[in-house]
Motif scaffolding. Structure first.
Motif, PDB file in Angstrom:
ATOM      1  N   GLU A  60       1.385  19.555   4.890  1.00 10.85           N
ATOM      2  CA  GLU A  60       2.379  20.602   4.589  1.00 10.85           C
ATOM      3  C   GLU A  60       1.888  21.292   3.336  1.00 10.85           C
ATOM      4  O   GLU A  60       2.773  22.093   2.684  1.00 10.85           O
ATOM      5  N   GLY A  61       0.776  21.152   2.690  1.00 12.07           N
ATOM      6  CA  GLY A  61       0.009  21.899   1.599  1.00 12.07           C
ATOM      7  C   GLY A  61       0.567  21.382   0.433  1.00 12.07           C
ATOM      8  O   GLY A  61       0.550  22.227  -0.638  1.00 12.07           O
ATOM      9  N   SER A  62       1.013  19.920   0.123  1.00  5.37           N
ATOM     10  CA  SER A  62       1.348  19.636  -1.051  1.00  5.37           C
ATOM     11  C   SER A  62       0.459  18.410  -1.556  1.00  5.37           C
ATOM     12  O   SER A  62       0.006  17.999  -0.550  1.00  5.37           O
ATOM     13  N   LEU A  63       0.626  18.125  -2.657  1.00  5.21           N
ATOM     14  CA  LEU A  63      -0.020  16.891  -3.282  1.00  5.21           C
ATOM     15  C   LEU A  63       0.928  15.585  -3.599  1.00  5.21           C
ATOM     16  O   LEU A  63       1.748  15.988  -4.134  1.00  5.21           O
ATOM     17  N   PRO A  64       0.587  14.625  -2.781  1.00  7.26           N
ATOM     18  CA  PRO A  64       1.717  13.472  -3.201  1.00  7.26           C
ATOM     19  C   PRO A  64       1.385  12.867  -4.344  1.00  7.26           C
ATOM     20  O   PRO A  64       0.300  12.526  -4.593  1.00  7.26           O
ATOM     21  N   LEU A  65       2.249  12.837  -5.163  1.00  9.43           N
ATOM     22  CA  LEU A  65       2.117  12.105  -6.663  1.00  9.43           C
ATOM     23  C   LEU A  65       2.729  10.615  -6.624  1.00  9.43           C
ATOM     24  O   LEU A  65       3.532  10.360  -5.571  1.00  9.43           O
ATOM     25  N   LYS A  66       2.197  10.117  -7.584  1.00 11.07           N
ATOM     26  CA  LYS A  66       2.969   8.618  -7.750  1.00 11.07           C
ATOM     27  C   LYS A  66       2.933   8.299  -9.020  1.00 11.07           C
ATOM     28  O   LYS A  66       2.152   8.939 -10.016  1.00 11.07           O
ATOM     29  N   ASN A  67       3.774   7.283  -9.582  1.00 10.84           N
ATOM     30  CA  ASN A  67       3.673   6.599 -10.683  1.00 10.84           C
ATOM     31  C   ASN A  67       4.036   5.214 -10.517  1.00 10.84           C
ATOM     32  O   ASN A  67       4.891   4.803 -10.413  1.00 10.84           O
ATOM     33  N   ASN A  68       2.688   4.410 -10.715  1.00 13.09           N
ATOM     34  CA  ASN A  68       2.628   3.141 -10.435  1.00 13.09           C
ATOM     35  C   ASN A  68       3.287   2.102 -11.437  1.00 13.09           C
ATOM     36  O   ASN A  68       2.857   1.910 -12.411  1.00 13.09           O
ATOM     37  N   LEU A  69       4.562   1.964 -11.118  1.00 12.13           N
ATOM     38  CA  LEU A  69       5.462   1.106 -12.106  1.00 12.13           C
ATOM     39  C   LEU A  69       5.266  -0.452 -11.515  1.00 12.13           C
ATOM     40  O   LEU A  69       5.365  -1.290 -12.368  1.00 12.13           O
ATOM     41  N   ILE A  70       5.207  -0.640 -10.416  1.00 13.43           N
ATOM     42  CA  ILE A  70       4.787  -2.017  -9.827  1.00 13.43           C
ATOM     43  C   ILE A  70       3.783  -2.897 -10.441  1.00 13.43           C
ATOM     44  O   ILE A  70       4.018  -3.808 -10.847  1.00 13.43           O
ATOM     45  N   ARG A  71       2.667  -2.082 -10.784  1.00 12.21           N
ATOM     46  CA  ARG A  71       1.444  -2.718 -11.352  1.00 12.21           C
ATOM     47  C   ARG A  71       2.066  -3.265 -12.891  1.00 12.21           C
ATOM     48  O   ARG A  71       1.364  -4.360 -13.225  1.00 12.21           O
ATOM     49  N   ARG A  72       2.521  -2.450 -13.493  1.00 13.02           N
ATOM     50  CA  ARG A  72       2.891  -2.639 -14.918  1.00 13.02           C
ATOM     51  C   ARG A  72       3.814  -3.890 -14.748  1.00 13.02           C
ATOM     52  O   ARG A  72       3.739  -4.782 -15.802  1.00 13.02           O
ATOM     53  N   PHE A 287       7.872 -11.233  -4.652  1.00 15.15           N
ATOM     54  CA  PHE A 287       8.592 -10.508  -5.797  1.00 15.15           C
ATOM     55  C   PHE A 287       8.179  -9.034  -5.401  1.00 15.15           C
ATOM     56  O   PHE A 287       9.101  -8.108  -5.773  1.00 15.15           O
ATOM     57  N   VAL A 288       7.140  -8.759  -5.336  1.00 19.11           N
ATOM     58  CA  VAL A 288       6.721  -7.297  -5.144  1.00 19.11           C
ATOM     59  C   VAL A 288       7.583  -6.383  -4.002  1.00 19.11           C
ATOM     60  O   VAL A 288       8.001  -5.373  -4.123  1.00 19.11           O
ATOM     61  N   ALA A 289       7.693  -7.292  -2.884  1.00 22.45           N
ATOM     62  CA  ALA A 289       8.401  -6.733  -1.839  1.00 22.45           C
ATOM     63  C   ALA A 289       9.901  -6.183  -2.158  1.00 22.45           C
ATOM     64  O   ALA A 289      10.438  -5.215  -1.595  1.00 22.45           O
ATOM     65  N   ASP A 290      10.457  -6.897  -3.280  1.00 26.41           N
ATOM     66  CA  ASP A 290      11.968  -6.468  -3.443  1.00 26.41           C
ATOM     67  C   ASP A 290      11.979  -5.197  -4.252  1.00 26.41           C
ATOM     68  O   ASP A 290      13.155  -4.622  -4.386  1.00 26.41           O
ATOM     69  N   ILE A 291      10.820  -4.773  -4.859  1.00 25.38           N
ATOM     70  CA  ILE A 291      10.862  -3.486  -5.660  1.00 25.38           C
ATOM     71  C   ILE A 291      10.163  -2.530  -5.100  1.00 25.38           C
ATOM     72  O   ILE A 291       9.955  -1.392  -5.824  1.00 25.38           O
ATOM     73  N   ILE A 292       9.470  -2.581  -3.848  1.00 24.46           N
ATOM     74  CA  ILE A 292       9.129  -1.350  -3.128  1.00 24.46           C
ATOM     75  C   ILE A 292       9.912  -0.079  -3.026  1.00 24.46           C
ATOM     76  O   ILE A 292       9.613   0.991  -3.047  1.00 24.46           O
ATOM     77  N   ASP A 293      11.150  -0.402  -2.646  1.00 24.29           N
ATOM     78  CA  ASP A 293      11.996   0.526  -2.326  1.00 24.29           C
ATOM     79  C   ASP A 293      12.189   1.441  -3.398  1.00 24.29           C
ATOM     80  O   ASP A 293      12.459   2.754  -3.577  1.00 24.29           O
ATOM     81  N   GLN A 294      12.460   0.918  -4.747  1.00 24.04           N
ATOM     82  CA  GLN A 294      12.673   1.766  -5.943  1.00 24.04           C
ATOM     83  C   GLN A 294      11.308   2.459  -6.489  1.00 24.04           C
ATOM     84  O   GLN A 294      11.439   3.586  -6.666  1.00 24.04           O
ATOM     85  N   GLN A 295      10.192   1.695  -5.974  1.00 31.57           N
ATOM     86  CA  GLN A 295       8.832   2.441  -6.291  1.00 31.57           C
ATOM     87  C   GLN A 295       8.838   3.732  -5.275  1.00 31.57           C
ATOM     88  O   GLN A 295       8.383   4.924  -5.649  1.00 31.57           O
ATOM     89  N   ARG A 296       9.188   3.620  -4.146  1.00 34.22           N
ATOM     90  CA  ARG A 296       9.165   4.958  -3.118  1.00 34.22           C
ATOM     91  C   ARG A 296       9.976   5.965  -3.484  1.00 34.22           C
ATOM     92  O   ARG A 296       9.595   7.135  -3.471  1.00 34.22           O
ATOM     93  N   TYR A 297      11.364   5.540  -3.763  1.00 32.19           N
ATOM     94  CA  TYR A 297      12.096   6.674  -4.117  1.00 32.19           C
ATOM     95  C   TYR A 297      11.724   7.489  -5.539  1.00 32.19           C
ATOM     96  O   TYR A 297      11.916   8.536  -5.577  1.00 32.19           O
ATOM     97  N   THR A 298      11.193   6.525  -6.482  1.00 24.51           N
ATOM     98  CA  THR A 298      10.623   7.189  -7.600  1.00 24.51           C
ATOM     99  C   THR A 298       9.642   8.241  -7.375  1.00 24.51           C
ATOM    100  O   THR A 298       9.588   9.400  -7.923  1.00 24.51           O
TER     101      THR A 298
END
Length: 432
Positions: A60-72, A287-298
């Motif tokens: 779509e001509g955009s760049l997918p960005l992320k801020n890896n909060l799960i790793r922290r 434990f990680v599975a519980d916070i994936i939705d918050q990471q995705r929305y962020t």
């Protein structure tokens, strides 16, 4: 040693138990991807075509960005665990500390804790060998399987456990080649250099056994049903009983039993120690599975914010048509974008001066939504500012800060205590 093809039924039984964990392995791979930054790898369907979210956004001509909060968050929990583990190991007995030092248990358990947070399963293998120190190795849940009917949270009702091995040619020869025939057979299969798949199976069995008593020699002979014995032994007084045993089988991909026998371990059981979380009705949730939705929305909010910023006008020059001669337009463009550039032109009557337009991104509440998601991430994970070493107020006392840290550990106590029971089972096997 003659090889037997009777391992095919065992191999099929192991395959059924392996397949019962296929959903767990898919979830583990997804959790691992999100933990280590591969957060746009979920597959979606666009107009009947399947692609990853990353490929779709790029198309779509955009760049997918992320801020890896799960790793922290995972690093913070592992850091808390390391501190607790160091204190626990100081109270271990001297023999146990020597075994732990030999097997580098501090680092081994720390990495296993990270695996436990990501996948919800921790597996170790404890092995006793004559004349050698007790060995303890971690086992990847990707290669491990157990009885699909097991429901006990401690794994005591599992009647079958096993592990997949991909061995190199030298390792295979050291373990299973005993004759020239064995060597020639495996050498013809290893020309490609690919690893050799061997399935290790431990099975809880009930077998009929005869116990023969030789009073003249003062000895006892034990033989399973169906084993052919000399007549002089069969003529001895005997008794029969059902034996409760764990047996091991090493089977190749063609169904040959390479090695088998009763458990040689001191407790007569299997060498694996495994813990699944929470294992309610046999289900595994990490434990990680519980916070994936918050990471995705962020990530979605950050990417959306970037789209809006790039779509807004930033330093656009409005040049009235005819204000500058066409042959001088490129010079105007170059000077306009240059630091300390000077544009000399002769204004024409009736033409307005060039004008630069800069528009701020429309505030649609993305910043507020991001703050909400970060707060929800702390609430869902239980890893708040106090546990991360962040002070809400720089003037608070050390006593209050310690109390806040202890309160923060309450939400993680179930996870940490479950892993503590896993360590307890390991130390029990190590010191048998």
């Amino acid at each position: 040693m003659a090889l037997s093809f009777y391992g095919i039924p065992l191999l099929e039984e192991a395959m059924q138990n392996w397949q019962s964990l296929s959903e767990f392995r898919r979830e583990r791979t997804r959790n691992k991807n999100y933990t280590f930054g591969r957060q746009w790898c979920d597959v979606i369907s666009v107009n009947g075509r399947r692609m990853t979210e990353y490929d779709y956004i790029v198309s779509e001509g955009s760049l997918p960005l992320k801020n890896n909060l799960i790793r922290r968050i995972v690093r913070n929990v592992v850091g808390v665990f390391r501190r607790q583990l160091a204190e626990k190991m100081e109270g271990w007995s001297e023999p146990l500390q020597q075994i732990a030092a030999h097997n580098r248990m501090y680092e081994l358990l720390s990495r296993t804790m990270e695996e436990f947070l990501i996948s919800g399963m921790a597996v170790h293998k404890v092995w006793h060998s004559d004349g050698k120190p007790v060995a303890c190795d971690s086992v990847s849940p990707q290669d491990f399987f157990f009885d699909k009917g097991a429901r006990d949270i401690c794994g005591r009702d599992a009647n079958l456990v096993g592990q997949l091995h991909d061995l190199s040619f030298p390792d295979y020869c050291d373990a299973f080649v005993h004759t020239q025939e064995d060597y020639e057979r495996i050498a013809t299969r290893c020309n490609s250099g690919e690893p050799i798949r061997v399935v290790e199976i431990w099975r809880h069995e009930r077998v009929g056994r005869h116990v023969y008593h030789d009073s003249r020699k003062g000895s006892v002979i034990v033989a399973d049903d169906g084993v052919k014995l000399p007549r002089e032994i069969r003529s001895l007084p005997s008794s029969w009983h059902i034996a409760d045993v764990w047996r091991y089988y090493f089977i190749d991909s063609e169904g040959r039993i390479l090695s088998s026998g009763d458990s040689p371990l001191p407790d007569g059981g299997h060498p694996f120690v495994f813990k699944c979380y929470p294992f309610l009705d046999g289900e595994i949730h990490s434990f990680v599975a519980d916070i994936i939705d918050q990471q995705r929305y962020t990530n979605r909010l950050i990417t959306m914010y970037d789209w809006i910023m790039r779509a807004s006008a930033k330093g656009v020059l409005l040049m009235p048509e005819g204000a500058v001669d066409p042959e001088n337009m490129q010079n105007v463009v170059d000077q306009w974008s240059r630091f300390n550039g000077v544009i000399v032109y002769r204004p024409r009557p009736g033409y307005p001066d060039p004008k630069q337009v800069s528009g701020n991104a429309t505030n649609i509440g993305i910043s507020e939504l991001l703050d909400i998601q970060l707060k929800m991430l702390e609430d869902v994970s239980g890893v708040n500012g106090a546990l991360q070493g962040n002070l809400a107020n720089n003037s608070i006392s050390g006593t209050l800060y310690n109390q806040q840290t202890q309160n923060a550990l309450i939400s993680l106590s179930d996870l940490l205590d479950t892993f503590a029971s896993f360590i307890s089972e390991i130390t029990t096997k190590l010191t048998i």
